[in-house]
Design an enzyme around this catalytic site. Sequence first.
Site, PDB file in Angstrom:
ATOM      1  N   ASP A  87      70.391 125.829  -3.926  1.00  0.00           N
ATOM      2  CA  ASP A  87      71.014 127.063  -3.411  1.00  0.00           C
ATOM      3  C   ASP A  87      71.493 127.022  -1.950  1.00  0.00           C
ATOM      4  O   ASP A  87      70.769 126.536  -1.080  1.00  0.00           O
ATOM      5  CB  ASP A  87      70.020 128.231  -3.454  1.00  0.00           C
ATOM      6  CG  ASP A  87      69.233 128.316  -4.728  1.00  0.00           C
ATOM      7  OD1 ASP A  87      69.491 127.551  -5.664  1.00  0.00           O
ATOM      8  OD2 ASP A  87      68.321 129.165  -4.770  1.00  0.00           O
ATOM      9  N   GLU A 145      67.038 135.773  -9.997  1.00  0.00           N
ATOM     10  CA  GLU A 145      66.860 135.072  -8.720  1.00  0.00           C
ATOM     11  C   GLU A 145      67.996 135.422  -7.764  1.00  0.00           C
ATOM     12  O   GLU A 145      69.039 135.948  -8.161  1.00  0.00           O
ATOM     13  CB  GLU A 145      66.856 133.551  -8.954  1.00  0.00           C
ATOM     14  CG  GLU A 145      65.772 133.092  -9.908  1.00  0.00           C
ATOM     15  CD  GLU A 145      65.732 131.582 -10.124  1.00  0.00           C
ATOM     16  OE1 GLU A 145      64.618 131.046 -10.196  1.00  0.00           O
ATOM     17  OE2 GLU A 145      66.789 130.938 -10.217  1.00  0.00           O
TER      18      GLU A 145
HETATM   19  C1  FRU Z   1      67.306 129.377  -7.569  1.00  0.00           C
HETATM   20  C2  FRU Z   1      65.884 129.064  -7.114  1.00  0.00           C
HETATM   21  C3  FRU Z   1      65.342 130.179  -6.268  1.00  0.00           C
HETATM   22  C4  FRU Z   1      64.309 129.496  -5.429  1.00  0.00           C
HETATM   23  C5  FRU Z   1      64.944 128.145  -5.201  1.00  0.00           C
HETATM   24  C6  FRU Z   1      63.960 127.020  -5.098  1.00  0.00           C
HETATM   25  O1  FRU Z   1      68.066 128.266  -7.875  1.00  0.00           O
HETATM   26  O2  FRU Z   1      65.068 128.822  -8.231  1.00  0.00           O
HETATM   27  O3  FRU Z   1      64.825 131.264  -7.009  1.00  0.00           O
HETATM   28  O4  FRU Z   1      64.052 130.167  -4.233  1.00  0.00           O
HETATM   29  O5  FRU Z   1      65.839 127.919  -6.266  1.00  0.00           O
HETATM   30  O6  FRU Z   1      64.601 125.835  -4.706  1.00  0.00           O
END
Ligand code: FRU
Length: 497
Positions: free
Chosen positions: A22, A198
Site C-alpha cells: 500500500d 481495509e
Molecule cells: C492492505 C493491508 C492493510 C495493512 C497493510 C499491511 O493491503 O492489508 O490493511 O495495513 O496491508 O501491509
Amino acid sequence: DNYTGLYRPQIHFSPPQEFMNDPNGLHKDAKGTYHLYYQYNPTGLVAGNQHWGHATSKDLYHWENQPIAIYPPTSDSQVFSGSAVIDSNNTSGFFPNQTDGVVAIYTLNSASAEVQEIAYSHDGGYSFTRYDGNPVIDVNSTQFRDPKVIWHEKTQRWVMVVSHAQDFVIAFYTSPDLKAWTLVSNFSHQGLLGSQWECPNLVPMPVRDVASGELIEHQDMYVLAISVNPGAPLGGSATQYFPGTFNGTTFTAIDRTVRLTDFAKDNYAGQFFYGILDDEDPISIAWASNWQYAEEVPTAQEGWRSAMSVPRRNFLANTPSTGWVLVSRPHDLRPVLGQVLVEKEWRAEGGISNASILTESGAVHLNVAVSGLLGSIPATSSLEIVLSTSDSQESLSCGYSFSDNTFFLDRGNTRGFQDPTFTSNFSTSVFPREDGTWTMSAVVDRSIIEVFLNEGVASATSVFFATQPLTSISISTAGLPSGATTKVELRALESVW
Ligand code: FRU
C-alpha cells in the site's frame, strides 16, 4: 538503484528492491514536494517485516528514493498502513518553532493487537520520532487498522477514518491535536462486504461536468473509499467508493449502489494526498497489484515486487449513462511524454498494422478518439488493439464493441506468469457520449497497463507478464458507419529512472 529489467516499469514508481504494498502517508509539502511512503519489507520479496519506505517527487513521476522513514519499534511488531498530515498550526504541540511539521498516523501491528500510533517529523517528513504517549487509539482488537486523517475546516478538527476490518465497520474519530481521539460515528455494512475492509479514505471531492470540465458549484460532496480483501467480485482485492455527504461527524452515502474504482484486478488500497489545495482536484495513487498473486509475480527474478499506479486526478461527475461516478485520469503526463511515434486518422474502417513501438523506455502512451458515432450503429462495429512481441507469440489486447457498448482488456496471451488466480479478461460497459464521441487512452509500461475510457469515466489497472517486450501495435476499426472518424496518437514515454 537498478531500475532495469524486462518487467521494471519506467514511469511508474516501484521500490528499489524487495516487496512493496500500500501507498502510505501521501502528502504534498509547502515547498511543493510530493511525499510517497509505502508498505515496505526491506528484507524480503513477500509481505512481512513492514516498514514505511519513502520517495519524493516534484512532479509525481520522477521519484527520488529516500531512506526508510518509519521502522517498527520491536522485532515482533510491524508498521502497517496509515496517513500523514502537515500540522502547520502546531495543534499537536510537537512543532513550537516550525510550520512544516509532519505527523504520521499509522497502525502498529503485533500478534496481540492492532493499535493506532503517531510519529512526528521535524525535518519535513524524512525522519520520524514515535510519540511517547502511544498508542493514541487502542480498542483491544487485532483487526483494527489503516487510519487516514484529514483536516475538517468547518469544525476545525482532525477527522480520522479507520477500519474494524472483519466487522465491516469504518470508525470516524475526531481530534483537536492528533493525540486525543473521540469516536463520533460508524459507517458499516454498506455496499460490498467481502471478507475484510481495509484502507478507508475520506476526501472532499469536487463535482464537475465531464465534457467541459467545469466545476459545479456548491455541491459539498465527499467520497468514502474502502478497500475490500479478499472477496472482490473478480477475486482477491478491489476498492469500492461511496459518493456522499459529511457533516463533520457522520458520512451519509448518496445511495446503496456498489461502485468500484477499477474494472480490472490490480488497483488496491488507493490513497488521496494530504495538502492538495482546495482549488486543485484530489490526487491519488493506488497499489497496482492484488493480494491473490502479489507475492507470486515473476518480477522477483529482478529483485522487486509491486508497482504503484500512475498518479491520478479525481473528481465526481453525474452523467446520464453512469449516474454518480468517480472520474480518474492520469495526473498531467507532460513530464514523461516523449516523441510522437504514430499519428493517424481514418474514416469508417481502417487502422494501423504492426507499427513499431520500440522506445528506449519500453513505455508508450496511446490516445484513441472516435467521433461521429451518431444515429444507429451497425451490430458489428468494433475497435481492436493488439500489442505484440516481435515473434507474435504473445500479446496484450483490448477492444470495444460500439453496438453492445462493452470494452474488454485481455492479458491472457502472455507466458511469463501462470496462476489460477491471474485471470485474464476484464470488461466494462461504457457508452459513446451524447455528442457522438468515444475516447480511450492507455499507459503501457513494460508490465503494467492502465486504460482510461471517456477521459476517466471508467478505468482499468492491470499488470501483465510477457516473456519478451511488446514491440508492435495494431489498431483497427471494423463496421463503423461512414460518418465515423478514428484518430490515433501514440507517443513514447520517457523513463524517469
Ligand atoms: C492492505 C493491508 C492493510 C495493512 C497493510 C499491511 O493491503 O492489508 O490493511 O495495513 O496491508 O501491509
